[in-house]
Structures are given as C-alpha cells and as structure tokens.
Design an enzyme around this catalytic site. Structure first.
Site, PDB file in Angstrom:
ATOM      1  N   HIS A 129       0.831  -1.211   0.000  1.00 17.95           N
ATOM      2  CA  HIS A 129       0.000   0.000   0.000  1.00 17.95           C
ATOM      3  C   HIS A 129       0.866   1.261   0.000  1.00 17.95           C
ATOM      4  O   HIS A 129       0.644   2.180  -0.795  1.00 17.95           O
ATOM      5  CB  HIS A 129      -0.930   0.003   1.220  1.00 17.95           C
ATOM      6  CG  HIS A 129      -1.685   1.280   1.413  1.00 17.95           C
ATOM      7  ND1 HIS A 129      -2.654   1.713   0.530  1.00 17.95           N
ATOM      8  CD2 HIS A 129      -1.607   2.234   2.380  1.00 17.95           C
ATOM      9  CE1 HIS A 129      -3.142   2.872   0.944  1.00 17.95           C
ATOM     10  NE2 HIS A 129      -2.526   3.205   2.062  1.00 17.95           N
ATOM     11  N   ASP A 229     -11.521   1.891   7.163  1.00 17.05           N
ATOM     12  CA  ASP A 229     -11.088   3.263   7.441  1.00 17.05           C
ATOM     13  C   ASP A 229     -11.523   4.158   6.282  1.00 17.05           C
ATOM     14  O   ASP A 229     -10.740   4.491   5.395  1.00 17.05           O
ATOM     15  CB  ASP A 229      -9.560   3.257   7.598  1.00 17.05           C
ATOM     16  CG  ASP A 229      -9.000   4.634   7.858  1.00 17.05           C
ATOM     17  OD1 ASP A 229      -9.739   5.498   8.352  1.00 17.05           O
ATOM     18  OD2 ASP A 229      -7.801   4.853   7.555  1.00 17.05           O
ATOM     19  N   GLN A 236      -8.423  14.895   1.819  1.00 20.30           N
ATOM     20  CA  GLN A 236      -7.106  14.504   2.351  1.00 20.30           C
ATOM     21  C   GLN A 236      -5.972  15.231   1.627  1.00 20.30           C
ATOM     22  O   GLN A 236      -5.042  15.747   2.248  1.00 20.30           O
ATOM     23  CB  GLN A 236      -6.949  12.992   2.196  1.00 20.30           C
ATOM     24  CG  GLN A 236      -5.697  12.426   2.867  1.00 20.30           C
ATOM     25  CD  GLN A 236      -5.694  10.889   2.869  1.00 20.30           C
ATOM     26  OE1 GLN A 236      -6.679  10.254   2.527  1.00 20.30           O
ATOM     27  NE2 GLN A 236      -4.575  10.320   3.280  1.00 20.30           N
TER      28      GLN A 236
END
Lengths: 412, 412
Positions: A129, A229, A236
């Site tokens: 990730h 999440d 963001q």
C-alpha cells in the site's frame, strides 16, 4: 488444534465455528445491551450462562454496554471463560442443552460497538500500500519514504466516529482544491474511498512512562476486528500537509461487531515478510508474528448484487502488531483496555489484492465494473461496502463475519 | 461586569476572583475525588454545598471522578450553579458563612484531571508560530503552506497521555536520525520542547453526521485550560512525514487543573486579526471571537529560581475556537462532552512572545540564559516548565492558575 465438535448444528463454512467463539455486544428488540459469544448462526447469552451458574463469572461482567470491564479482568479470566463456553458447546452432556433460551438467533439481535474506544491509532504497515501511494503521488523510483522501513508509521485517529457494521455514513462535505485552482471550494467529497484494514483491541493497561517490549506485546492484545477506514481522498490531499489526515478520515470508520480473540487466531500464525534493512532492537520479534487471514472487499450498488473487488490477506503486513505496539509505547505513551489500533490499508502484491479504490482503480484511471455495468473510480452514494475475513487450516475455520456499511448522500 | 465583592478575603492578584469560579476535581489526603470551585486560595466543596441544600443540585453530580457528568447537564444548569455559588460567596448574609468546613485551603488538596478526555485534537492556529516554523524548516519567502489561511489546520492527538499539572514526564526515548546519517538510532530525545497552548473542553454532544455552525459553536464549549503540548523535535522530524506527529507528542501533554468557564471569560472578548483572504462561508463568524488572555512561560532548572522566557497572549490566534469547531464537525465528525481541543502553539509577533523553545532559541542558534547562568536550547532533565495565564480588565481578574511539570530523565 484438537478436534472439537459442537452438538449444535453449525454450517461448515460458518465463520463462527467451535474454534472461534468471538465476543460481542448485542441487544434484542430494543432491550439492554449485553455481552455474548457467536456460535454458528446463534448468539450465546453470557448473562444467562452466568445466572445459571454454567460459567465461573458473575452476570454483572456481561451486563455492561461494552466489553471493556470484561476484557479488563485479564486474559487469565477471559481465556478460561472462553474455554468453559467451548466445553458447554461441545460436551454431549452439556447443561446448556437444557436451556435452549440461552441461544438466540443472530437474525433476531442487533449488534453494537463491542468496546468503548478510548484512543484510536491507525498504522500504515503494508509495504504494498505505501509503495502504491508513493508511486501515484510521489516518485515511482523512490516510492517509499526514508523512514518507512525503520518505523511502523502511525498516527492518531478519531475514536468517537468509529461505528459498528450496519451504521450508514454520510458522504462528507469539506474543503477541496479544484484542479489547477489556488483557492479551495466547499463541496461534497467526490472521492470517498474505503480502506481494507484490521483493528486490534488493547486488552491490558499500561501507565504513562511504561514501555511494552516487542516480545511481550501480544499479551496486551485482546483480539481483532475488520476495520474499514473510510477516507475522502480529495479532502485529504488538500488538508494533510504538514500534520496528517484529519477531516478526510474522521467522518467515520466501521468495524465488524465480533472481536475474535488472539487465542482463536493462534493456529493461523505464519512468518512475516523479511525485514530489510534490519530493524532497531526494540522492534525485533521472535517466532511467527503474522496471521494468515483471507480478506475480501465487495461493493454492492443500491439494488444491485455485490461485486467482489479485492482479495487480500493480513499475512502481507510488513510490520506486525507486536512491533506496532512496541513502537507506540517506546516513548512511554500509555495504552488502555478498549483502545483500537488499526493496521493501515492491507494491500497484497497483485492489483486485485489492493485494499482501496485509490489503488484498485489507480487514482481513477482504471475504473472497476459493477454487476449492473456501471463503473466505479470511487464509492457512489447508495453503495454498500462489505469486508469479510476468515482464517482456515486443516478444515477448521475462524472468521470475522463482516463489516458492511452504506454511503448516504452528503448532508448539504 | 457588575461590581461584586466576596466576604472572603481574596488577594487582588488572585486568579480565582469572585468573577472567575472555575471548576475542578480535587481530593483531600487520599480521599475520594470530587468536584470543587476555586475561590482565592480556597476550594469550595460542592458536595457539601449540595448536602446542605445551598445549591439547587443533588450531591451525586459532584461525586464523580471527572466533571463530565456535571458538564453534560448543559449550560442552563452549570451556568445557574456557578451564579448560585457566586451569590453564596458575595452575599453578606450567605449561609455559607456558617459552614467554614466547606471551604478548604488549596494547599491541602490534590488536584486531578478535571475531565475524562474522550478525544483530543490539536490545532495549529497561530500565524506567527506557523510562519516561524515555515521559515526555519521550509522556505523563508513562502513560510505558510497554501492551505494554512483557508483551513484551521488540526490533527488528532493522544487523549490518554494528557495529565494534570504537577505530574512529571519522562524524557521520551525514540528514533532519531543523526545529522547526515541515513539510518536512525534509538536514543533519548535531545530536543524536548514545550508548546504554550490553551485547550477548550467540549460541553455538549453532537451525533455522527451533525455539523456545528460557526456562530453556534461556542454553545458547545464549556471552558478553557492552559495546555502544554510537550514535543520532541528530533523524534518529530524523523517520523512526521507523511502522516503527522505521533510519538513526538504522545509521551505527555499537561493541563492546568481548573476549567475556566466561557461565561467567566465573556468580558475579555476582543476582535481577532483580519483574515485575508476571506474564509469560506462555513468558517465565517460575527462579533468578537478572540479573548485577551495574558500568557507566560517560565523555566525553573532544578534548585534554581524560575526564568520567564515568553510572554504571549491568546488574542493573537488567527483562527478562533468557533472556527476550529465548525471546521472539525463540517464533515459530520461527532464531538462529546470532555473532548479536548488545543489551540496549537500561541506565538506573538515579537521574539520574546514565541510559544516554544524551538522558536525562542531559533532552532538552537540563540540559547536562552537561565538564572544560574546556564543556557537552554531545549529543556534539560530536571527542568520544570510553568505556564500561567490571566485576563484582566477594569481591575477585574480571571486567571487559570498554572500548569507546571518537570521533565525527568529518560527511562532507558
């Protein structure tokens, strides 16, 4: 694992086998909240077991709104209780067979938050990730930041907005910087994303100034849940420099209702990936510290059959839970029963094992197809995201059920 | 403010005048924790007032370990209670005069955390501080990041490690990247710093999905405390990219024990700095939203008289509390009674008004002199840092007392 069989009829593919016995908080038809254990498609009424003196604890420990008081009794007590219930469910001469009223159909109960979360920390511990994100937004040749292989990077999240499976979440409003603009606009996020994570629940308190050694860290972990999440990528991007994600994350996080104990997961341990360069001493662990848990994510547009979009595995984690907890407390930060620590997005090595839409659709460049032919770059209003997880070995299955939540339109 | 006078003898320079009446949690000689109000150098025993039916609330509301249950009664109740106590302390014929046992010397009590903090958020709302940090670590010509004047930037902190004045804090161990090294070492932080901040305590719950309008935000604020956001600059520098500060902050934050209500601070409102560019609609506030609170920081090396190193003021804040709270909830994030929101370092325009050692000693290039001739670039083992704050107008003073905490050597 010893061979065990319940006198109850349990489907072979049930997540809640006799080997699992996870704890949760349920209520029946608006009644009081209380603690139970899942078995097959039933819930064991722990208050009832206690009232009938089939277990060695008083009913009051199961009458709280959360599991915290029970967990706080310590693993000596909670593990023993779980084994007592295992015996009650497997012993042919179990006294529980005379009390069918103490087994309740799961379809008749409402599940609630299992723990009162004091503090919540989110890690960033999947190398796949972190590499994918680095490739997309930074330098493909130097995707990982210099600290990543030395630190199990983590940050504090919002505890209050963690909700249980089934609670819908409104698409967040927020500040977004339009492409090539210099001034932000206030609008509904158009890049709502899930993150496939797992959380662990702290099972033992420390005091401020104490440090947990990596090799003792698992003593402080009660069990695990699936963790979505929710993230708003556009919010963001604009807000996160220099102090990290904030409103892009705290509009909601969703967890599965049953806490699977570390004891139940014990048989599924595997070695983690090799850590190179070598980690600092305080982060060194011995033995098998990863867990082989199959994970999947599905998206169900409103009124449409779900489409599985990712299959990953918790075993891919570069940093294990013991390292995360040793790091978290190495400066003396105190942890408390019920605190939640999430893994960070769990992506695997292949494109179909990525743990977020950001990666699966590669920042919107490779949309995913749904069963109705519609495409998804991110999550649409009305979409339900479902995450599931289970471990399986030698025909024995220990699973998490699911965390399922729908994104509702923004409240404008 | 109407002129009020207490029949108690209160020093003119007392922070805890008849106009203040802050709430706190105290105990006497290891006895139970309970709620009290500070007046002069005394504490008013609220349980005792209730037991003697001098106030309109039952004793149980003051017998909790924290103020949360009391605050949760709402401002209608808590403001009325405060006015009742004000009357009891100012009325010449007050029944309290016959109960000297209900006033306890502050020197005989131990103060505790006033609230059970659910979630803690730290903002970054002083333009002087953000500019100083930007000048030191980024581009002196473009010190502020592009989002700073649009967003009251904030991030989640650790609630568990917030402690009350008087609790010492160990210097944190952690990962630090030595100068020009590529690999970190594990050692005690050598750059422990204070941050002069103020915190506010949430006084009213919202539900997930709700949004607080900027002009109603102050209804959700119960009161304020002094807040020392301890920071380890070397740990912070290595860990904070890309998800923000973590272990550099969560080894401890210290607060003053008395929560000064918004009602007590009302007379000290002033206009904030002009915000240019104009902020988005949801962040617009009317009226005077800043508060004129004098702040100071002193350092006392062990066995040495304290040296005042900074004099700042809460009125310098670029973003006010109403804007912070409107922003925090604009995406539907829920807040709860007892949540703590800190301002971020409060630096003023002049070098002697900066709110951290990082700025005061300008990254170690301009050490400060202590009373014993020793120099400080950052905080040494044994040093006690003291923060004080008070508002004053027309001879009326409303203060916070102090937050005082010592840095102990690292636990190696």
């Amino acid at each position: 694992m010893n061979e065990l069989k319940s006198w109850l009829s349990i489907a072979d593919d049930s997540d809640f086998s006799i080997y699992n016995l996870p704890f949760g908080i349920y209520s029946i038809k608006g009644g009081r909240k209380q603690a139970g254990i899942a078995i097959g498609d039933q819930v064991v009424d722990l208050v009832g077991l206690a009232e009938n003196q089939m277990i060695d604890l008083a009913p009051c420990f199961f009458e709280h709104e959360y599991l915290n008081e029970f967990i706080n009794l310590g693993k000596g007590v909670t593990s023993k209780l779980r084994l007592e219930v295992q015996k009650l469910l497997s012993d042919e001469n179990s006294p529980l067979r005379n009390h069918p009223e103490l087994l309740i159909d799961q379809k008749d109960v409402t599940m609630h938050m299992p723990v009162r979360v004091g503090d919540y920390t989110d890690f960033y511990s999947s190398i796949e990730h972190a590499t994918n994100v680095g490739k997309m937004f930074r330098d493909p040749e130097n995707a990982l930041l210099p600290n990543w292989k030395h630190i199990p990077v983590g940050y504090h999240g919002r505890a209050s907005s963690i909700v249980v499976s089934g609670v819908p979440i409104h698409r967040p409003m927020g500040q977004v910087l339009p492409k090539e603009a210099e001034v932000p606009v206030f609008e509904a996020s158009s890049r709502v994303d899930f993150e496939l994570e797992m959380g662990f629940v702290i099972g033992k308190n420390t005091a401020l100034g104490d440090r947990i050694a990596a090799d003792q860290a698992e003593d402080y972990i009660f069990g695990k849940v699936l963790f979505n999440d929710w993230s708003a990528r556009d919010i963001q991007k604009w807000e996160y420099v220099p102090l990290g994600p904030f409103l892009a994350k705290n509009f909601g996080s969703s967890i599965s209702p049953w806490v699977v104990t570390m004891e139940a997961l014990e048989p599924f341990r595997v070695a983690g990936p090799k850590q190179d360069p070598e980690v600092l001493s305080y982060l060194k662990t011995k033995g098998e510290r990863n867990i082989d848990i199959n994970l999947e994510v599905a998206i169900a547009p409103e009124g449409v059959e779900e489409q599985i979009v990712s299959r990953s595995n918790f075993k891919y984690m570069y940093w294990n839970m013991a390292q995360q907890l040793a790091h978290h407390t190495v400066n003396g930060c105190d942890v408390h029963v019920g605190d939640m620590m999430a893994s960070g997005t769990i992506s695997g090595p292949n494109p179909d094992s990525y743990g977020s839409m950001l990666e699966l659709a590669w920042a919107g460049t490779q949309p995913l197809k749904m069963k109705d032919g519609s495409e998804r770059k991110f999550i649409h209003d009305g979409d339900t995201v479902i995450m599931r997880g289970f471990a399986k070995k030698e025909g024995k299955r220990v699973g998490f059920g699911e965390v399922r939540s729908q994104i509702l339109p923004a409240k404008k």
